[in-house]
Design a protein around this motif. Structure first.
Motif, PDB file in Angstrom:
ATOM      1  N   GLU A 125       0.821  -1.215   0.000  1.00  0.00           N
ATOM      2  CA  GLU A 125       0.000   0.000   0.000  1.00  0.00           C
ATOM      3  C   GLU A 125       0.854   1.265   0.000  1.00  0.00           C
ATOM      4  OE1 GLU A 125      -2.710  -0.345   3.267  1.00  0.00           O
ATOM      5  OE2 GLU A 125      -3.875  -1.922   2.309  1.00  0.00           O
ATOM      6  N   GLU A 126       1.949   1.225  -0.764  1.00  0.00           N
ATOM      7  CA  GLU A 126       2.811   2.398  -0.872  1.00  0.00           C
ATOM      8  C   GLU A 126       2.167   3.448  -1.767  1.00  0.00           C
ATOM      9  OE1 GLU A 126       7.190   0.299  -0.220  1.00  0.00           O
ATOM     10  OE2 GLU A 126       6.711   1.226  -2.145  1.00  0.00           O
ATOM     11  N   LYS A 127       2.390   4.695  -1.408  1.00  0.00           N
ATOM     12  CA  LYS A 127       1.891   5.816  -2.215  1.00  0.00           C
ATOM     13  C   LYS A 127       3.044   6.361  -3.053  1.00  0.00           C
ATOM     14  CE  LYS A 127      -2.237   5.902  -0.254  1.00  0.00           C
ATOM     15  NZ  LYS A 127      -2.126   4.639   0.500  1.00  0.00           N
ATOM     16  N   LEU A 128       2.753   6.702  -4.293  1.00  0.00           N
ATOM     17  CA  LEU A 128       3.779   7.222  -5.196  1.00  0.00           C
ATOM     18  C   LEU A 128       3.651   8.731  -5.351  1.00  0.00           C
ATOM     19  CD1 LEU A 128       3.693   4.552  -8.060  1.00  0.00           C
ATOM     20  CD2 LEU A 128       5.089   4.567  -5.989  1.00  0.00           C
ATOM     21  N   GLU A 129       4.804   9.430  -5.235  1.00  0.00           N
ATOM     22  CA  GLU A 129       4.807  10.875  -5.466  1.00  0.00           C
ATOM     23  C   GLU A 129       4.845  11.134  -6.976  1.00  0.00           C
ATOM     24  OE1 GLU A 129       7.334   9.090  -4.270  1.00  0.00           O
ATOM     25  OE2 GLU A 129       8.210   9.975  -2.463  1.00  0.00           O
ATOM     26  N   ILE A 130       4.305  12.276  -7.370  1.00  0.00           N
ATOM     27  CA  ILE A 130       4.272  12.648  -8.788  1.00  0.00           C
ATOM     28  C   ILE A 130       5.683  12.696  -9.368  1.00  0.00           C
ATOM     29  CG2 ILE A 130       3.712  14.471 -10.451  1.00  0.00           C
ATOM     30  CD1 ILE A 130       1.286  12.944  -9.518  1.00  0.00           C
ATOM     31  N   LYS A 131       6.622  13.292  -8.621  1.00  0.00           N
ATOM     32  CA  LYS A 131       7.993  13.417  -9.139  1.00  0.00           C
ATOM     33  C   LYS A 131       8.627  12.049  -9.335  1.00  0.00           C
ATOM     34  CE  LYS A 131      10.601  13.882  -4.776  1.00  0.00           C
ATOM     35  NZ  LYS A 131      11.601  12.835  -4.961  1.00  0.00           N
ATOM     36  N   PHE A 132       8.304  11.090  -8.441  1.00  0.00           N
ATOM     37  CA  PHE A 132       8.850   9.750  -8.583  1.00  0.00           C
ATOM     38  C   PHE A 132       8.259   9.054  -9.810  1.00  0.00           C
ATOM     39  CE2 PHE A 132       8.427   5.141  -7.752  1.00  0.00           C
ATOM     40  CZ  PHE A 132       9.769   4.807  -7.756  1.00  0.00           C
ATOM     41  N   ILE A 133       6.980   9.254 -10.059  1.00  0.00           N
ATOM     42  CA  ILE A 133       6.336   8.648 -11.239  1.00  0.00           C
ATOM     43  C   ILE A 133       6.998   9.150 -12.518  1.00  0.00           C
ATOM     44  CG2 ILE A 133       4.199   8.507 -12.575  1.00  0.00           C
ATOM     45  CD1 ILE A 133       2.680   8.636  -9.879  1.00  0.00           C
ATOM     46  N   PHE A 134       7.162  10.478 -12.620  1.00  0.00           N
ATOM     47  CA  PHE A 134       7.791  11.045 -13.821  1.00  0.00           C
ATOM     48  C   PHE A 134       9.264  10.641 -13.913  1.00  0.00           C
ATOM     49  CE2 PHE A 134       4.170  14.076 -13.759  1.00  0.00           C
ATOM     50  CZ  PHE A 134       3.735  13.871 -15.060  1.00  0.00           C
ATOM     51  N   GLY A 135       9.959  10.629 -12.776  1.00  0.00           N
ATOM     52  CA  GLY A 135      11.363  10.203 -12.764  1.00  0.00           C
ATOM     53  C   GLY A 135      11.512   8.764 -13.217  1.00  0.00           C
ATOM     54  N   SER A 136      10.617   7.890 -12.744  1.00  0.00           N
ATOM     55  CA  SER A 136      10.655   6.477 -13.125  1.00  0.00           C
ATOM     56  C   SER A 136      10.391   6.292 -14.616  1.00  0.00           C
ATOM     57  CB  SER A 136       9.604   5.682 -12.320  1.00  0.00           C
ATOM     58  OG  SER A 136       9.868   5.763 -10.946  1.00  0.00           O
ATOM     59  N   ILE A 137       9.448   7.079 -15.141  1.00  0.00           N
ATOM     60  CA  ILE A 137       9.146   7.001 -16.579  1.00  0.00           C
ATOM     61  C   ILE A 137      10.393   7.350 -17.393  1.00  0.00           C
ATOM     62  CG2 ILE A 137       7.842   8.083 -18.461  1.00  0.00           C
ATOM     63  CD1 ILE A 137       5.477   8.317 -16.453  1.00  0.00           C
ATOM     64  N   LEU A 138      11.112   8.396 -16.962  1.00  0.00           N
ATOM     65  CA  LEU A 138      12.335   8.799 -17.668  1.00  0.00           C
ATOM     66  C   LEU A 138      13.415   7.715 -17.564  1.00  0.00           C
ATOM     67  CD1 LEU A 138      12.638  12.575 -16.653  1.00  0.00           C
ATOM     68  CD2 LEU A 138      12.000  11.654 -18.881  1.00  0.00           C
ATOM     69  N   VAL A 139      13.596   7.159 -16.364  1.00  0.00           N
ATOM     70  CA  VAL A 139      14.606   6.108 -16.161  1.00  0.00           C
ATOM     71  C   VAL A 139      14.306   4.899 -17.036  1.00  0.00           C
ATOM     72  CG1 VAL A 139      15.531   4.425 -14.519  1.00  0.00           C
ATOM     73  CG2 VAL A 139      15.275   6.801 -13.824  1.00  0.00           C
ATOM     74  N   LEU A 140      13.068   4.405 -16.967  1.00  0.00           N
ATOM     75  CA  LEU A 140      12.703   3.197 -17.703  1.00  0.00           C
ATOM     76  C   LEU A 140      12.700   3.441 -19.218  1.00  0.00           C
ATOM     77  CD1 LEU A 140       9.891   1.833 -15.358  1.00  0.00           C
ATOM     78  CD2 LEU A 140      12.293   1.184 -15.439  1.00  0.00           C
ATOM     79  N   SER A 141      12.298   4.642 -19.634  1.00  0.00           N
ATOM     80  CA  SER A 141      12.342   4.968 -21.071  1.00  0.00           C
ATOM     81  C   SER A 141      13.778   4.961 -21.564  1.00  0.00           C
ATOM     82  CB  SER A 141      11.714   6.345 -21.324  1.00  0.00           C
ATOM     83  OG  SER A 141      10.362   6.358 -20.945  1.00  0.00           O
ATOM     84  N   GLY A 142      14.683   5.520 -20.767  1.00  0.00           N
ATOM     85  CA  GLY A 142      16.102   5.524 -21.131  1.00  0.00           C
ATOM     86  C   GLY A 142      16.656   4.125 -21.277  1.00  0.00           C
ATOM     87  N   ILE A 143      16.276   3.229 -20.339  1.00  0.00           N
ATOM     88  CA  ILE A 143      16.745   1.839 -20.396  1.00  0.00           C
ATOM     89  C   ILE A 143      16.196   1.135 -21.636  1.00  0.00           C
ATOM     90  CG2 ILE A 143      16.632  -0.424 -19.239  1.00  0.00           C
ATOM     91  CD1 ILE A 143      16.648   1.132 -16.569  1.00  0.00           C
ATOM     92  N   VAL A 144      14.921   1.382 -21.950  1.00  0.00           N
ATOM     93  CA  VAL A 144      14.301   0.756 -23.132  1.00  0.00           C
ATOM     94  C   VAL A 144      14.988   1.229 -24.408  1.00  0.00           C
ATOM     95  CG1 VAL A 144      12.204   0.639 -24.515  1.00  0.00           C
ATOM     96  CG2 VAL A 144      12.059   0.361 -22.054  1.00  0.00           C
ATOM     97  N   ILE A 145      15.225   2.546 -24.533  1.00  0.00           N
ATOM     98  CA  ILE A 145      15.899   3.086 -25.726  1.00  0.00           C
ATOM     99  C   ILE A 145      17.273   2.450 -25.887  1.00  0.00           C
ATOM    100  CG2 ILE A 145      16.976   5.161 -26.707  1.00  0.00           C
ATOM    101  CD1 ILE A 145      14.613   6.752 -25.438  1.00  0.00           C
ATOM    102  N   MET A 146      18.005   2.369 -24.777  1.00  0.00           N
ATOM    103  CA  MET A 146      19.345   1.789 -24.809  1.00  0.00           C
ATOM    104  C   MET A 146      19.301   0.314 -25.214  1.00  0.00           C
ATOM    105  SD  MET A 146      22.089   2.133 -21.765  1.00  0.00           S
ATOM    106  CE  MET A 146      21.382   0.734 -20.911  1.00  0.00           C
ATOM    107  N   SER A 147      18.348  -0.434 -24.657  1.00  0.00           N
ATOM    108  CA  SER A 147      18.242  -1.869 -24.938  1.00  0.00           C
ATOM    109  C   SER A 147      17.808  -2.133 -26.377  1.00  0.00           C
ATOM    110  CB  SER A 147      17.248  -2.530 -23.973  1.00  0.00           C
ATOM    111  OG  SER A 147      17.668  -2.385 -22.646  1.00  0.00           O
ATOM    112  N   LEU A 148      16.831  -1.361 -26.857  1.00  0.00           N
ATOM    113  CA  LEU A 148      16.347  -1.567 -28.226  1.00  0.00           C
ATOM    114  C   LEU A 148      17.443  -1.298 -29.237  1.00  0.00           C
ATOM    115  CD1 LEU A 148      12.773   0.018 -28.031  1.00  0.00           C
ATOM    116  CD2 LEU A 148      13.313  -2.388 -28.407  1.00  0.00           C
ATOM    117  N   LYS A 149      18.177  -0.236 -29.045  1.00  0.00           N
ATOM    118  CA  LYS A 149      19.260   0.099 -29.978  1.00  0.00           C
ATOM    119  C   LYS A 149      20.373  -0.931 -29.906  1.00  0.00           C
ATOM    120  CE  LYS A 149      17.652   3.769 -31.931  1.00  0.00           C
ATOM    121  NZ  LYS A 149      17.425   3.806 -33.380  1.00  0.00           N
TER     122      LYS A 149
END
Length: 304
Positions: free
Chosen positions: A273-297
């Motif tokens: 039942e953890e609550k997520l902060e808005i900044k963490f949600i956006f930060g996580s999206i950026l981190v995971l998007s970066g990993i996906v871009i790196m992996s796909l390439k």
């Protein structure tokens, strides 16, 4: 040698299952913490899993477990493998499980940066550098303090936990890089796994004794957690990963890596039942998007 295949439906389903298991492990560690400390859980699961791996080593006559060069590399890999999980246990004390799992899985970024300078085949292209920059922007956003935070000591504690999680990701990356640069690169995966598990058992058990974290309440929850950590996380899931690596293209399998932190966050919300902060949600999206871009390439480069 049989040629490795592209992903099929079975491999994709198994990778999703594997990512679910790995995403759940930190959540289970935290749930069972009142009965058995996370550091004790990881130490015991590593020792028990090392015993389970031994028969696989004895069957493979190509393994030279006590070779000096491989033992030396194995000790160094075990050290950073142990540090990874020590930092994870510290992170779980101070910050949320969702923060821990996302920052832990920045490891592929550090691996890519480390190998870029050593191997011509691992040189990063422009898109991959962009992915890394995106991921680091996400890390900075995750650490950036919110203006609404009124409890400074609590905020400092969370940031300390986040730092431990990031250090765990760095330690994981260093152990991967050492394997790649050492004689273990030519050794069977089960041999490296044994060094990691046995070293982790010895070092974390020692730390648990020195920090007085050895108390175990043998509740149903503690036994179930230890069974899950040993049989599923440290043994079955790793054997499944090695089987997938033997039969399918590693570059294609790696693309699924971003699912593990996503499952970790999802299980943290559902079970803790953890609550997520808005900044963490956006930060996580950026981190995971970066990993996906790196992996796909990386996958396109490796398959071309």
């Amino acid at each position: 040698m049989e040629e490795r295949k592209n992903l099929d439906t079975r491999a994709s389903a198994l990778m999703v299952l594997l990512c679910m298991v790995l995403g759940l492990q930190q959540v289970v560690l935290k749930i069972a913490a009142p009965d058995i400390s996370p550091i004790m859980q990881i130490a015991l699961r590593s020792g028990l899993s090392a015993v389970l791996v031994l028969p696989l080593l004895w069957r493979d006559h190509s393994i030279h477990l006590f070779s000096y060069r491989q033992c030396k590399a194995g000790a160094l890999v075990a050290l950073f493998f142990s540090l990874e999980f020590y930092f994870v246990t510290q992170a779980l004390k101070f910050t949320s499980t969702s923060h821990t799992v996302v920052l832990l899985y920045t490891a592929p970024i550090f691996v890519a940066l480390g190998l870029h300078w050593k191997f011509p085949t691992e040189r990063l292209n422009r898109a991959q550098w962009g992915g890394i920059a995106l991921a680091f922007m996400g890390i900075i956003l995750t650490f950036y303090p919110t203006t609404t935070a009124t409890n400074a000591p609590a905020l400092a504690q969370v940031l300390l936990g986040d730092l431990y999680a990031l250090m765990a990701g760095l330690a994981w990356a260093l152990s991967t890089i050492i394997v790649r640069l050492s004689p273990l690169a030519q050794a069977p995966a089960t041999q490296t796994l044994f060094y990691q598990l046995f070293g982790c058992f010895v070092l974390l058990l020692l730390i648990a004794f020195l920090t007085n974290q050895t108390t175990i309440h043998f509740t149903t929850l503690a036994i179930l957690s230890l069974s899950f950590q040993t049989l599923i996380v440290s043994f079955a899931s790793l054997l499944l990963w090695f089987w997938l690596l033997r039969n399918y293209l590693a570059s294609r399998l790696g693309i699924f890596s971003f699912l593990t932190p996503l499952f970790g966050v999802l299980f943290s919300i559902l079970l803790l039942e953890e609550k997520l902060e808005i900044k963490f949600i956006f930060g996580s999206i950026l981190v995971l998007s970066g990993i996906v871009i790196m992996s796909l390439k990386q996958g396109k480069a490796n398959s071309s």
